[in-house]
Write a protein that holds these residues in place. Structure first.
Motif, PDB file in Angstrom:
ATOM      1  N   ASN A  58       0.852  -1.186   0.000  1.00  0.00           N
ATOM      2  CA  ASN A  58       0.000   0.000   0.000  1.00  0.00           C
ATOM      3  C   ASN A  58       0.886   1.234   0.000  1.00  0.00           C
ATOM      4  N   ASN A  76      -1.376  -1.275  -4.203  1.00  0.00           N
ATOM      5  CA  ASN A  76      -2.438  -0.277  -4.124  1.00  0.00           C
ATOM      6  C   ASN A  76      -1.806   1.112  -4.150  1.00  0.00           C
ATOM      7  N   ALA A 135      -4.029   4.911   5.340  1.00  0.00           N
ATOM      8  CA  ALA A 135      -4.331   3.709   4.560  1.00  0.00           C
ATOM      9  C   ALA A 135      -3.079   3.021   4.049  1.00  0.00           C
ATOM     10  N   ASP A 157       1.220   1.888   3.820  1.00  0.00           N
ATOM     11  CA  ASP A 157       2.331   1.357   4.607  1.00  0.00           C
ATOM     12  C   ASP A 157       3.653   2.019   4.229  1.00  0.00           C
ATOM     13  N   PRO A 185       2.103  -5.013   4.645  1.00  0.00           N
ATOM     14  CA  PRO A 185       1.300  -4.681   5.829  1.00  0.00           C
ATOM     15  C   PRO A 185       1.756  -5.392   7.093  1.00  0.00           C
ATOM     16  N   ALA A 229     -11.238  -2.946  10.696  1.00  0.00           N
ATOM     17  CA  ALA A 229     -11.046  -2.149   9.484  1.00  0.00           C
ATOM     18  C   ALA A 229     -11.443  -0.710   9.786  1.00  0.00           C
ATOM     19  N   ARG A 241      -9.784   0.395   4.764  1.00  0.00           N
ATOM     20  CA  ARG A 241      -8.515  -0.335   4.930  1.00  0.00           C
ATOM     21  C   ARG A 241      -8.750  -1.402   5.993  1.00  0.00           C
ATOM     22  N   PHE A 295      -7.262  -3.810   8.550  1.00  0.00           N
ATOM     23  CA  PHE A 295      -6.014  -3.964   9.296  1.00  0.00           C
ATOM     24  C   PHE A 295      -5.852  -5.368   9.864  1.00  0.00           C
ATOM     25  N   CYS A 313     -11.763  -9.451   1.293  1.00  0.00           N
ATOM     26  CA  CYS A 313     -10.669  -8.478   1.437  1.00  0.00           C
ATOM     27  C   CYS A 313      -9.928  -8.814   2.719  1.00  0.00           C
ATOM     28  N   ASP A 344      -5.346  -5.145   2.923  1.00  0.00           N
ATOM     29  CA  ASP A 344      -5.850  -4.717   1.620  1.00  0.00           C
ATOM     30  C   ASP A 344      -6.856  -3.576   1.775  1.00  0.00           C
ATOM     31  N   LEU A 345      -7.179  -2.959   0.644  1.00  0.00           N
ATOM     32  CA  LEU A 345      -8.172  -1.888   0.572  1.00  0.00           C
ATOM     33  C   LEU A 345      -9.362  -2.363  -0.241  1.00  0.00           C
TER      34      LEU A 345
END
Length: 705
Positions: free
Chosen positions: A25, A91, A111, A113, A292, A321, A339, A341, A389, A393-394
């Motif tokens: 990300n 992303n 959002a 990293d 992540p 999230a 996002r 987590f 997801c 990830d987003l």
């Protein structure tokens, strides 16, 4: 955000990722006009995500799909564009570079990293760029630097690298340098290979000119030493200094460690037109940027504020999230960019939505259980459905009616709350009014949607001035907000912002109030005499009873006070509330039949108005306590500007990074445009805060609003 396909070609189907290690990300950060959106378009095109790259000037880019962005030819909101590179999903999070939209930048930092910092090869590094770098550093974001627009006629790649090193400090070192000659080519300092883009993307690999290797020896040594310094192998530096050739795989692994720690910032030159450096950017993100799993998760607690076990980016863990952006689409309604987590978000499952801690922004604390119908992978305005997801990830959710930006999405069985990221304070007021009565309902609906999606926008209904005020980040932000209101069908006008003033007595005075009416039946009879004295600033209001002999019956004395207080709120000369006075009731008359509570309320108000006619009424204006944080080189101009605003500087103190903190007091009437003016005075590098301090006498001749 729900168009069937992107502006520049069919995006194709999205693919869900199972392993957070295969995710990157990356938020693109940089000043407006540096080339972030153009770079994103080029990466989308060369990765095959879209058929061809769009154009900012033509309004055909994937990320700038907002009508305001197309009109202004600059990004006004955060946008996500995923690309696949080998087996890694990247992303790309494109953010605005203009200072008015720093809230979108902070959402992007939440959002992401890692950050890809984009600077123009022809513009140098201005103070606003350094401010953005510090914004990333403040949240511990790993950063790399891209030197974009290298095909510009004034481009100076080596000069720009040197400027970045001077502005951003140690740890900024190039991974690639331009090859000699006119051809678009780079030489890898670690790989010592030539990447030739003469025929476009992908590059042709070749052996570099020996002269180029000789020219780059010093830069290569400096790079390798910087990378090895972050290695966990303490003997690696001794081996290198002893003349041993360190394997490329070892250097790449240590490079990833250095970038993840935020102590090393690789530099890559790129050109979106020729394709120069695009493969190297994708390769660097995939191989050297943290996944992540390596990025700390936000602090989490139970909804009630109690402690909760620390979370990890584990797809099998508890669902946690966060809504990082909210938009309203004309086709599907509210769209929430999320996002994840921890855990895995799946469709057709219930979730708990919690929002706490933003009540001062107009976002009341709320908790609700919702059902996720579908999950989408966003590609700008295009939504592509995905089956799940995972953590890291987003994704985008639709029709989650209670979700607002900053809310936590978790499992109903284990509801969680993430601490919201720091939101910038909106400081530019814009008073709005519906163009006609038929627009009022539409305006109210659109405002609620905008405020839910934009934490940098604050809505204030001022009861004293009867104005509806939007507090924005700046003029560009206000322009976008007004455009979105009108696009939603609400015709809206702006008007000058009114400042809430106060009145007070400049000298003692006496007042006589006589309310006597007889029109058949029950009459009205009340007479009272008062004395009014001014109090020191902040004294408020005092009511004193000094009636003797029962001239005003005891039960009607509170009625006189009630009437005086009501008149204080209505004002005397300018319609503003009256403060800082003492009213003493000294005498009066009553009638055994016709006197009443209402009659003495009216008499008390009349007595106060009579006293005002016998005295001079002064206006009081609000004074705000202001703190300005600015670079030292702008101190003189800012102090001079504060003085011109009738401000009083209380003191200055040194701050970190060659900055000064100025504390002062400034009338609120002089701060209406200060957010915009301070940005101009300091080249976008200064910030300020304000809070109400007190009311002071307004000088004669000063006009407001």
């Amino acid at each position: 955000m729900a168009e069937k396909q992107s502006r520049n070609g069919d995006a194709g189907a999205a693919v869900a990722v199972d392993d957070p290690r295969k995710l990157r990300n990356v938020v693109l950060v940089g000043p407006s006009g540096s080339g972030k959106t153009t770079l994103t378009e080029a990466l989308l095109a060369v990765s095959g995500t879209v058929s061809r790259a769009g154009s900012v000037t033509e309004g055909t880019t994937v990320c700038d799909h907002d009508p305001a962005a197309v009109r202004q030819q600059r990004s006004v909101g955060l946008s996500v564009a995923p690309v696949r590179y080998h087996d890694v999903k990247i992303n790309l999070i494109d953010t605005p570079g203009y200072a008015d939209f720093v809230g979108e930048l902070r959402a992007g930092l939440r959002a992401a990293d890692a950050a890809l910092f984009v600077v123009c090869a022809a513009e140098g590094v201005d103070p606003a760029t350094v401010t953005l770098w510090e914004e990333c550093a403040a949240v511990g974001m790993p950063r790399a630097v891209v030197i974009a627009r290298t095909d510009h006629q004034r481009a100076d790649i080596l000069g720009e690298i040197a400027a970045c090193q001077e502005a951003f400090g140690a740890g900024v070192l190039p991974l690639y340098l331009p090859a000699s000659g006119d051809r678009p080519a780079l030489v890898g300092l670690i790989t010592q290979r030539l990447y030739d883009y003469s025929n476009g993307f992908p590059p042709v690999l070749a052996e570099p000119d020996p002269a180029d290797l000789d020219r780059m020896t010093e830069a290569r040594n400096e790079l390798i030493e910087g990378v090895i310094a972050e290695s966990e192998d303490e003997g690696l530096m001794d081996r290198y200094l002893g003349g041993e050739e360190i394997p490329e795989a070892t250097l790449i692994a240590d490079l990833e460690t250095a970038v993840a720690r935020g102590t090393f910032h690789p530099v890559i030159p790129v050109c979106a037109t020729s394709g120069l450096g695009l493969a190297e950017v994708l390769d660097g993100i995939a191989r050297a940027f943290p996944s992540p799993l390596e990025h700390p998760l936000p602090e989490v607690s139970s909804v009630g504020g109690g402690p909760h076990d620390e979370l990890r980016a584990d797809p099998a863990g508890p669902l946690a999230a966060e809504v990082v952006r909210t938009a309203v689409d004309s086709y599907v309604g509210r769209v929430s960019l999320v996002r994840v987590f921890s855990g895995t978000l799946r469709p057709e499952r219930p979730v708990h939505v919690s929002g706490h801690g933003l009540a001062e922004r107009g976002h009341d604390d709320h908790d609700a259980d919702e059902r996720v119908a579908h999950l989408y992978s966003p590609l700008g305005a295009n939504l592509r459905e995905v089956p799940y997801c995972v953590a890291g990830d987003l994704c985008a959710l639709t029709k989650i009616g209670s979700a607002e930006t900053g809310d936590t999405v978790s499992s109903p069985e284990d509801p969680l709350l993430m601490r919201p990221w720091t939101m910038p304070e909106p400081l530019l007021p814009v008073a709005i009014v519906a163009h006609n009565r038929s627009d009022e309902d539409t305006l109210a609906r659109n405002l609620s949607r905008l405020v839910a999606g934009d934490p940098t926008l604050r809505l204030e209904r001022n009861a004293e001035t009867s104005q509806l005020v939007l507090w924005c980040m700046g003029e560009a932000h206000a322009d976008v907000v007004l455009s979105r209101l009108r696009a939603g069908g609400a015709e809206v006008d702006t008007e000058p912002v009114k400042i809430s003033l106060r009145e007070t007595f400049a000298s003692p005075a006496k007042g006589h109030g006589r309310h006597v009416k007889q029109s058949g039946g029950h009459g009205q009879y009340a007479v009272c005499d008062i004395q009014v004295e001014p109090l020191p600033r902040g004294g408020g209001f005092e009511f004193v009873d000094r009636v003797v002999g029962g001239s005003v019956p005891h039960q009607f004395i509170p009625s006189v006070e009630k009437g005086v207080r009501a008149q204080l709120q209505r004002g005397l000369s300018s319609g503003n509330p009256v403060v800082d006075i003492r009213v003493t009731l000294v005498d009066g008359k009553a009638h055994s039949v016709d006197s009443s509570d209402a009659a003495f309320q009216t008499a008390g108000a009349m007595a106060l108005k009579d006293a005002a006619a016998n005295s001079r009424i002064s206006l009081l204006e609000p004074v705000d306590e202001v703190t300005v944080l600015l670079p030292d080189e702008h101190l003189g101009s800012v102090l001079g500007d504060l003085s011109s605003r009738r401000g009083r500087v209380l003191g200055t103190e040194a701050a970190q990074g060659g900055r000064t903190l100025v504390r002062g007091e400034v009338p609120a009437t002089e701060l209406l445009r200060y957010a915009t003016d301070l940005r101009s005075l300091s080249s976008g590098t200064a910030t300020f805060t304000r809070r109400h301090a007190r009311f002071d006498l307004m000088p004669e001749g000063v006009r407001t609003g």
